[in-house]
Design a protein around this motif. Structure first.
Motif, PDB file in Angstrom:
ATOM      1  N   VAL A 170      -6.209   6.323   7.884  1.00  0.00           N
ATOM      2  CA  VAL A 170      -4.900   6.295   6.814  1.00  0.00           C
ATOM      3  C   VAL A 170      -4.967   8.335   6.329  1.00  0.00           C
ATOM      4  N   TRP A 171      -3.735   9.273   6.554  1.00  0.00           N
ATOM      5  CA  TRP A 171      -3.640  10.392   6.543  1.00  0.00           C
ATOM      6  C   TRP A 171      -4.710  10.430   5.146  1.00  0.00           C
ATOM      7  N   ARG A 172      -5.301  11.567   5.320  1.00  0.00           N
ATOM      8  CA  ARG A 172      -5.613  12.289   4.011  1.00  0.00           C
ATOM      9  C   ARG A 172      -4.518  12.235   3.386  1.00  0.00           C
TER      10      ARG A 172
ATOM     11  N   SER B 224       1.014  -1.102  -0.337  1.00  0.00           N
ATOM     12  CA  SER B 224       0.233   0.038   0.107  1.00  0.00           C
ATOM     13  C   SER B 224       0.605   1.180  -0.209  1.00  0.00           C
ATOM     14  N   LYS B 225       0.553   2.320  -0.338  1.00  0.00           N
ATOM     15  CA  LYS B 225       0.941   3.604  -0.397  1.00  0.00           C
ATOM     16  C   LYS B 225       0.748   4.352   0.099  1.00  0.00           C
ATOM     17  N   LYS B 226      -0.261   4.356   0.562  1.00  0.00           N
ATOM     18  CA  LYS B 226      -0.967   4.733   1.784  1.00  0.00           C
ATOM     19  C   LYS B 226      -0.112   4.911   3.435  1.00  0.00           C
ATOM     20  N   GLU B 227      -0.539   6.274   3.458  1.00  0.00           N
ATOM     21  CA  GLU B 227       0.271   7.141   4.860  1.00  0.00           C
ATOM     22  C   GLU B 227      -0.434   6.703   6.478  1.00  0.00           C
ATOM     23  N   TYR B 228      -0.298   5.299   6.315  1.00  0.00           N
ATOM     24  CA  TYR B 228      -1.258   4.670   7.587  1.00  0.00           C
ATOM     25  C   TYR B 228      -0.651   5.832   9.193  1.00  0.00           C
TER      26      TYR B 228
END
Length: 549
Positions: A427-429, A94-98
């Motif tokens: 997750v940070w928007r 995942s490329k999401k910033e968790y």
């Protein structure tokens, strides 16, 4: 014969060394597993099972299990009956910033409750969870509704508190809503797992309808969230539905009358602004605060003290006895209480803006509308300073005002959203919220913002944007500490609940929840100031506008 003897010996040793398990332990673990499967198991999250009915069917089997081994076997068989969970072909990175301060599935591995094979099954489900749309929950912006939505929950119009299954369902639903979808769980005073253990007996075997209702109320208060509360008829039965005709502020464990709901009713009851109420029905205000704070929502102490008035002064009887101080003399008397509709509350008219002595502008944010901004700019652009009173909920004027006050675009907030594809994780928007614009004709005077505990949610978000203005000064006291949308929804028939559904932080990821907006200059109303009819926070702002300190 030898084989039978061997089996008997094995059973003897298994029973001798099996670990006993309490009713509370079993139900707490069942609550966690039921919620986890609801949001993780592909054959449950697709809506193909009646998940409430599955709970009702498994509870008797859980009750029969007397050891952790027997309990694990019940849960394993239940999971197996749900059908195969297919292993995902690939796990994409995942490329999401968790943000994972809320995320904890370590309970899978509690050896005193779960067998190794059960722990392994639960972990496999986590790793191969549903990848598509969730049946019971959704999170999306720009839908015309709150971004968080709990969907497809049975309403149970025939709900009865005497039904143990229904009581447990209410708790299990709520506990898992918070476990997976409350962004500020990590900031709560109490560990959420411990809250489950503490509250379970109140749901499993309540003493009465009232006790069950109060338990529903108390568990939401444990969120330490000014947005979080549960409303139900039992609260009116317990606290009463009649109000006194005055508003009070708690200062030094005394209730000070600071405004009157209705002048005529206040006169009938001889209530005056500045009266210091020290006792209600013979109990000290401090004692009543201690008794009732578990029923009052609040992210911080100022919020609790703001919201606690109704637990102290409301009642079912038409009158209440108070001890009060006026002009240095203490007296006792009875005052009337009224149903809300009979108060005929008088709301004083407030202007939108004015110019005070010293060429200081004053803006009442609670009345200002976006269509007013051009006229506001014309009226106040040449003032030496402007005081923005942010102590009431403002209208949606944040961006229009920021465009005037700022010379350039500024970052002021960032958001934290639940990841419904991986419940419990946040997750940070990607987009950081900005306000202001390139404007060489921006306001050049001193900007001052007034805050106190009445500034909650949108008012706090508004204050965050105003903090981007050059040389701004924040004056007042700690705000309500609940920033983010307030999601309200029916939990089950007769019970309506709410909590903050996404996180709001400063651009550097510093929290506002529970902390609120911290003033640069702290000023709080005093008893003497209220008695003299002064607005001490505004007075301090005017003083700063005049001399810069």
């Amino acid at each position: 014969m030898k084989k039978l003897l061997l089996v008997s010996i094995l059973l003897f040793f298994q029973n001798s060394f099996s670990k006993p398990i309490t009713e509370t332990q079993k139900l707490a673990a069942t609550c966690k597993v039921w919620g986890f499967l609801k949001y993780y198991h592909p054959n449950v999250t697709d809506g193909s099972k009646n998940w409430d009915e599955q709970l009702f069917q498994i509870l008797p089997k859980v009750e029969e299990a007397q050891t952790s081994e027997a309990f694990s076997l019940v849960i394993e068989n239940w999971i197996d009956s749900l059908g195969e969970v297919k292993k995902l072909k690939t796990n994409k990175v995942s490329k999401k910033e968790y943000f994972d301060k809320n995320f904890d599935l370590s309970w899978f591995n509690k050896k005193e409750l779960f067998s190794k094979s059960l722990s392994k099954k639960l972990k496999f489900i986590e790793e191969n969870r549903l990848q598509g749309k969730q049946f019971y929950v959704d999170f999306a912006f720009n839908t015309g509704k709150m971004p968080l939505q709990f969907n497809n929950e049975v309403k149970y119009t025939d709900f009865k508190w005497t039904d143990k299954n229904m009581r447990l369902l209410s708790l299990f639903r709520y506990w898992n809503y918070i476990e997976y979808f409350f962004p500020y769980k990590y900031q709560m005073d109490e560990n959420w797992d411990k809250v489950l253990i503490e509250m379970l007996p109140r749901f499993y075997a309540p003493e009465s309808d009232k006790d069950f209702g109060l338990a529903m109320c108390e568990i939401s208060i444990k969120l330490n969230d000014t947005h979080a509360s549960t409303q139900m008829p039992q609260l009116f039965e317990y606290f009463g539905d009649k109000f006194i005709p005055a508003d009070v502020k708690i200062i030094d464990e005394k209730a000070i009358v600071f405004s009157l709901k209705n002048d005529s009713l206040a006169k009938v009851n001889d209530l005056k602004i500045g009266d210091v109420i020290t006792k209600v029905n013979g109990k000290n205000i401090g004692e009543l605060i201690k008794e009732n704070r578990k029923y009052v929502e609040g992210s911080n102490e100022p919020s609790v003290l703001k919201n606690i008035y109704w637990t102290i002064f409301n009642g079912a009887s038409p009158s209440v006895e108070i001890e009060f101080i006026r002009d240095g003399k203490t007296a006792v008397k009875s005052i009337n209480r009224y149903k809300y509709q009979d108060l005929k509350i008088q709301f004083p008219e407030k202007g939108k803006w004015k110019i005070l002595e010293g060429n200081i502008g004053y803006v009442n944010y609670g009345e200002l509308e976006e269509s007013d901004i051009p006229a506001l700019i014309t009226a106040l652009n040449d003032t030496n300073a402007i005081v923005f009173d942010n102590r009431e909920r403002p209208q949606d004027v944040l961006y229009a005002v920021s465009n005037w006050l700022n010379a350039e675009e500024k970052e002021f907030a960032r958001f934290l959203d639940p990841d419904v594809s991986y419940p419990g994780r946040y997750v940070w928007r990607e987009r950081i919220e900005k306000c202001g614009k390139t404007n060489p004709d921006n306001y050049k005077g001193q900007v001052i913002v007034l805050i106190d505990e009445k500034a909650v949610s949108h008012a706090e978000f508004n204050a965050m944007s105003l903090k981007t203005v050059p040389k701004v000064k924040i004056i007042g006291s700690q705000t309500g500490g609940a920033d983010g949308a307030n999601y309200g929804f029916p939990l089950i028939k007769g019970f309506y609940t709410s909590f903050t559904c996404y996180g709001v932080f400063y651009p550097d990821k510093k929290e506002t929840q529970r902390i609120g907006i911290v003033p640069d200059i702290e000023v709080k109303p005093t008893i003497l100031g209220i008695q003299q009819g002064r607005d001490e926070v505004l007075e301090r702002a005017i003083l700063f506008a005049k001399n810069g300190k």
